[in-house]
Enzyme design. Structure first.
Site, PDB file in Angstrom:
ATOM      1  N   SER A 172      -2.511 -17.212  19.462  1.00  0.00           N
ATOM      2  CA  SER A 172      -2.181 -16.052  18.627  1.00  0.00           C
ATOM      3  C   SER A 172      -0.766 -15.605  18.966  1.00  0.00           C
ATOM      4  CB  SER A 172      -3.158 -14.903  18.886  1.00  0.00           C
ATOM      5  OG  SER A 172      -2.712 -13.701  18.278  1.00  0.00           O
ATOM      6  N   TYR A 203      -7.516  -9.769  25.060  1.00  0.00           N
ATOM      7  CA  TYR A 203      -7.206 -10.731  23.999  1.00  0.00           C
ATOM      8  C   TYR A 203      -5.791 -11.279  24.176  1.00  0.00           C
ATOM      9  CZ  TYR A 203      -6.534 -12.665  19.312  1.00  0.00           C
ATOM     10  OH  TYR A 203      -6.271 -13.501  18.246  1.00  0.00           O
TER      11      TYR A 203
END
Length: 284
Positions: A166, A183
């Site tokens: 990401s 995350y």
């Protein structure tokens, strides 16, 4: 050298073809994984195994994939539900896949999770859940599938491993009341893990290329809540240099490129899919 030799051309007509390839997509029942599986089948894969935690979701995804009008005759998507956060389930996944094929050409380790919480309220269990699925499970999925990936791999036609990272693993991620500390850390870790896996396979003489994709905002179940908190999809699209958010074709095309002969000299690379947003000052 003659002028004729200078202009000798090669046939690139099948440079993006995945004709007959066998692929496994974790987290493949929805979102980026499902779009990628669709791209793999439409590019010529003969088998695409779809795995995620929920059996019904896998079955529904496979039904949609098997209804694609432009996949090759006899090509099929096969449902193999498994919880990638558990090593025993990864072992079972590999065993189930091995019942259908003696090799795997493409492994897309895409399963992942996120968690948003203020710094002072972030819990150990939430941190562990995200790190385990986004990093540890990726390593062990690749490790367990390695024998099947090695089976048909060669210098001329290496096997492929793709990992979903990401842009949050490159820039800072969401902060504030819904901060995504685990995350962001997990995606930074998995991008570096992919580079290390690429060099490890190369050092050992395995013909397995490992690359990662780092998506920005793609409307999905995982990102929709964050999009709404950031002002909505239209606002996010206007803030992007590309003038829009990512779509299904964007990720499918990137996956097909990296898995095809076109991506045969790309190894240890992170392909950012965010329309150029990563280079802009400020955040959504």
């Amino acid at each position: 050298m003659s002028a004729e030799a200078d202009v000798k051309l090669q046939d690139f007509s099948n440079i993006f073809s995945l004709e007959g390839k066998v692929a496994v997509v974790s987290g493949g029942s929805r979102g980026l994984g499902l779009h990628s599986a669709s791209g793999l089948l439409q590019a010529g894969c003969s088998k695409v195994f779809i795995t995620s935690r929920k059996a019904k979701a896998c079955e529904e995804a496979c039904a949609a994939l098997n209804a694609l009008p432009n996949k090759r005759p006899g090509a099929q998507a096969i449902s193999v539900p498994a919880d990638s956060s558990k090593i025993s389930e990864i072992d079972r996944l590999v065993a189930e896949v091995a019942k259908h094929t003696d090799h795997v050409d493409i492994l897309f380790a895409n399963a992942g999770a996120t968690w948003g919480e203020a710094f002072d309220k972030f819990t150990e269990s939430a941190f562990d859940k995200v790190m385990d699925l986004n990093v540890k499970s990726v390593f062990f999925t690749v490790q367990k599938f390695a024998p099947l990936l090695r089976k048909n791999a060669s210098t001329a036609d290496p096997a492929r491993v793709l990992v979903t990272g990401s842009v949050a693993g490159i820039n800072t991620a969401t902060l504030g009341k819904q901060a995504t500390f685990s995350y962001a850390a997990s995606k930074a870790a998995v991008l570096h893990l992919a580079r290390n896996l690429a060099m490890s396979f190369a050092t050992d003489g395995d013909r397995i290329l490992v690359n990662s994709v780092a998506p920005g905002f793609f409307p999905s179940k995982m990102s929709n809540g964050l999009l709404e908190m950031s002002g909505g999809a239209e606002s996010a699209a206007r803030a992007n240099p590309n003038g829009r958010l990512g779509n299904a074709e964007d990720v499918a095309a990137a996956v097909v490129f990296l898995c095809s002969r076109a991506g045969g000299h790309v190894n240890g690379h992170t392909l950012v899919l965010d329309g150029g947003k990563i280079y802009m000052n400020g955040k959504l």
